[in-house]
Design an enzyme around this catalytic site. Structure first.
Site: not given
Ligand SMILES: NC(=O)c1ccc[n+]([C@@H]2O[C@H](COP(=O)([O-])OP(=O)(O)OC[C@H]3O[C@@H](n4cnc5c(N)ncnc54)[C@H](O)[C@@H]3O)[C@@H](O)[C@H]2O)c1
Length: 256
Positions: A142, A155
């Site tokens: 990501s 995350y």
């Protein structure tokens, strides 16, 4: 990319979202596709949908966070479809909140799914690919692993771990004919993003304002890059981290 035809791919977290689209695009290239997900029913439905469209696919439900389950899953894929050529580590988990109030679980979950599982699945895959001197590993990271997003420390850190894991493994696997790359999606409108946007009270318009290209990524944008990286044409591309984000990760909307 005709040489993908008849080769075997395993896509983790492929019951829905980006993973399901990757599975569909690879099947469209003639690959035999194993659909993994922790949600067994949804994985079954995605695999059935591919089979109903004339593609060869099977479901291999398992949690990618358990070493034993992962070994069994990869063995099952080879039993059902043949020697594994491509592993796509797509399964992901997200948490958010201020660091001072964060629970241990909110830290551990992204690390288990977005980082540890990438190691476990890659390990099981390379054990089979190395004796055959060939294969592909593609991690779905990501842009959160490249830039700082406030309120997403677990995350962001887990994705950063997956990104550097990609580079380390690429160097180790290069002499074995196995490439390892990482695709970093920017905002892509899936269940993961819509749920987290709703939880945090974000509206779509303010999110779009962060993307110079003026649109979110489509799931297919990532899937077509997976197909290229899986192909023989990409045999010298390894250890690369490629953002698919309409320049979102490069942009700070500050007007001076
Ligand atoms: N959607 C976005 O905007 C975006 C942006 C950047 C990166 N990503 C990454 O792309 C990947 C796919 O995201 P998505 O938006 O399609 O998410 P999603 O939540 O729609 O799909 C993720 C899938 O992973 C499965 N999964 C979760 N834990 C699992 C486990 N332990 N074992 C097996 N399967 C498990 C879920 O059941 C789900 O089907 C993720 O790695 C995510 O971090 C997404």
């Amino acid at each position: 990319m005709g040489e993908l035809k008849g080769r075997v791919a395993l896509v983790t977290g492929a019951a829905r979202g980006i993973g399901a689209t990757i599975a569909r695009v690879l099947a469209g290239q003639g690959m035999l596709v194993a659909v993994n997900d922790i949600n067994a029913e949804a994985a079954g439905q995605t695999a059935e949908c591919l089979s109903a469209n004339g593609f060869r696919a099977c479901a291999v439900p398992a949690s990618v966070c358990s070493a034993g389950d992962v070994q069994e899953m990869v063995a099952r894929v080879e039993e059902k479809l043949g020697p594994l050529w491509l592993l796509v580590n797509n399964a992901g988990s997200f948490s958010h909140g201020p660091t001072a109030e964060m629970s241990e679980r909110a830290w551990d979950e992204p690390f288990d799914v977005d980082a540890k599982a990438v190691f476990l699945c890659s390990q099981a895959a390379i054990q089979r690919m190395m004796p055959r001197h060939g294969g592909r590993i593609i991690n779905i990271g990501s842009i959160a692993g490249l830039i700082v997003r406030t309120g997403q420390i677990a995350y962001c850190s887990a994705k950063a771990a997956a990104i550097h894991f990609t580079r380390c493994l690429a160097v180790e696997m290069a002499p074995h004919g196995i490439t390892v790359n990482c695709i970093c999606p920017g905002m892509t409108w899936t269940d993961m993003l819509s749920t987290s946007a709703k939880d945090r009270g974000l509206d779509v318009e303010s999110m779009m304002a962060m993307i110079p290209a003026g649109r979110m990524a489509a799931e297919e944008d990532h899937a077509h890059l997976v197909a290229y990286l899986a192909s023989d044409e990409a045999s010298h591309v390894t250890g690369q981290v490629i953002s698919v984000d309409g320049a979102q990760s490069l942009y700070h909307p500050l007007q001076l």
